[in-house]
Write a protein that holds these residues in place. Structure first.
Motif, short mmCIF file in Angstrom:
data_model
loop_
_atom_site.label_atom_id
_atom_site.label_comp_id
_atom_site.label_asym_id
_atom_site.label_seq_id
_atom_site.Cartn_x
_atom_site.Cartn_y
_atom_site.Cartn_z
N LEU A 18 40.88 69.22 -40.61
CA LEU A 18 40.27 67.80 -41.06
C LEU A 18 39.20 68.24 -42.15
O LEU A 18 39.24 67.46 -43.22
N MET A 19 38.30 68.93 -41.97
CA MET A 19 37.25 69.23 -42.72
C MET A 19 37.91 69.52 -44.16
O MET A 19 37.60 69.33 -45.51
N LEU A 20 38.70 70.56 -44.08
CA LEU A 20 39.48 71.12 -45.19
C LEU A 20 40.48 70.09 -46.11
O LEU A 20 40.33 70.07 -47.43
N LEU A 21 40.80 69.12 -45.08
CA LEU A 21 41.83 68.25 -45.89
C LEU A 21 41.09 67.13 -46.62
O LEU A 21 41.43 66.91 -47.70
N VAL A 22 39.85 66.81 -46.17
CA VAL A 22 39.01 65.73 -46.82
C VAL A 22 38.17 66.32 -48.06
O VAL A 22 38.51 66.07 -49.08
N GLY A 23 37.98 67.75 -47.93
CA GLY A 23 37.22 68.48 -49.09
C GLY A 23 38.53 68.69 -50.21
O GLY A 23 37.99 68.42 -51.25
N SER A 24 39.43 69.06 -49.88
CA SER A 24 40.53 69.15 -50.74
C SER A 24 40.82 68.18 -51.73
O SER A 24 41.19 68.07 -52.76
N ILE A 25 41.12 67.08 -50.99
CA ILE A 25 41.34 65.60 -51.63
C ILE A 25 40.09 65.28 -52.66
O ILE A 25 40.47 64.96 -53.56
N ARG A 26 39.10 65.45 -52.18
CA ARG A 26 37.77 65.47 -52.92
C ARG A 26 38.02 66.09 -53.97
O ARG A 26 37.51 65.75 -55.43
N LEU A 27 38.46 67.39 -53.60
CA LEU A 27 38.48 68.47 -55.03
C LEU A 27 39.51 67.97 -55.98
O LEU A 27 39.29 68.00 -57.23
N VAL A 28 40.60 67.54 -55.56
CA VAL A 28 41.69 67.10 -56.63
C VAL A 28 41.24 65.78 -57.16
O VAL A 28 41.34 65.76 -58.57
N LYS A 29 40.44 64.97 -56.62
CA LYS A 29 39.82 63.87 -57.12
C LYS A 29 38.55 64.14 -58.09
O LYS A 29 38.22 63.16 -58.69
N ARG A 30 38.36 65.19 -58.12
CA ARG A 30 37.02 65.90 -58.79
C ARG A 30 36.00 65.17 -58.61
O ARG A 30 35.21 64.37 -59.43
N ARG A 31 35.61 65.04 -57.24
CA ARG A 31 34.31 64.34 -56.65
C ARG A 31 33.19 65.59 -56.35
O ARG A 31 33.65 66.50 -55.80
N ALA A 32 31.93 65.30 -57.02
CA ALA A 32 31.10 66.49 -56.74
C ALA A 32 30.79 66.81 -54.99
O ALA A 32 30.23 67.70 -54.62
N SER A 33 31.00 65.86 -54.29
CA SER A 33 30.89 65.84 -52.96
C SER A 33 31.59 66.72 -52.07
O SER A 33 31.56 67.26 -51.20
#
Length: 221
Positions: free
Chosen positions: A91-106
């Motif tokens: 779950l951590m990797l999924l949320v972080g990867s989605i934010r990475l694709v969306k280019r979110r600094a978080s």
């Protein structure tokens, strides 16, 4: 009448080419996270319903194969912990990867946390498998093989035939044991290498100089 002076077109700033590594790395992370969530869910079900699953699988097997299946299965508690950890890390990797694709600094703080926790868990899980799980499974298999040899002793009528059968069976058992051990360690080693490689690649892109500066330039939300 046209003016003799040539009017130059206004200079326009050429936009910098958008980097592709966040999309590539993020999509790969989403795929691996999905597989991790699936594996964690299966491990959780296996830990919760181990006895029921074994009864279903062994219902159509002969007695010796049923005992061998029971000896080869890992402990239900271990599978439960593996399942919960797989779900949490996935779950951590999924949320972080989605934010990475969306280019979110978080994404950086979340994926850094995932990487550190994954390394700690990988080391602890590997050590537990090598020192506890695999030796216990090997002991169960050895006890099963010994009991099967003893049952063959009782069923054989001739002493010469018994010795020959025992010798052949023990050779086959040792070969099976060796192949199972090699297969188990090979699979575990491949999994460790693959996981560590992806974690290191993720850490390099998250914390490397120009990559980190790019991430910090993104929106937080």
């Amino acid at each position: 009448m046209q003016d003799g002076t040539t009017m130059s077109a206004p200079e326009m700033d050429t936009p910098a080419k958008r980097s592709s590594w966040p999309t590539v790395l993020g999509v790969l992370g989403i795929v691996l996270a999905s597989l991790g969530l699936l594996g964690g869910f299966c491990g959780l079900l296996g830990g919760l319903f181990m006895s029921s699953l074994m009864d279903m699988m062994a219902s159509s097997m002969p007695e010796d194969q049923r005992a061998e299946l029971a000896a080869s299965m890992p402990m239900g508690g271990y599978m439960l912990v593996e399942g919960i950890a797989g779900l949490a890390l996935g779950l951590m990797l999924l949320v972080g990867s989605i934010r990475l694709v969306k280019r979110r600094a978080s994404c950086r703080s979340l994926l850094n946390t995932w990487a550190m926790v994954s390394i700690v868990y990988l080391v602890a899980s590997t050590a537990y498998q090598i020192t506890v799980v695999m030796p216990e499974m090997h002991e169960k298999m050895e006890a099963l093989q010994q009991s099967m040899v003893e049952s063959k002793h009782q069923s054989e009528s001739s002493e010469g035939e018994t010795a020959s059968t025992e010798h052949t069976y023990m050779e086959t058992s040792e070969q099976q044991k060796m192949s199972q051990q090699l297969g188990g360690y090979f699979g575990m080693g491949c999994g460790i290498i693959f996981n560590l490689t992806f974690i290191i690649i993720m850490l390099v892109f998250l914390n490397g100089g120009k990559y980190r500066a790019e991430i910090e330039s993104w929106d937080e939300a």
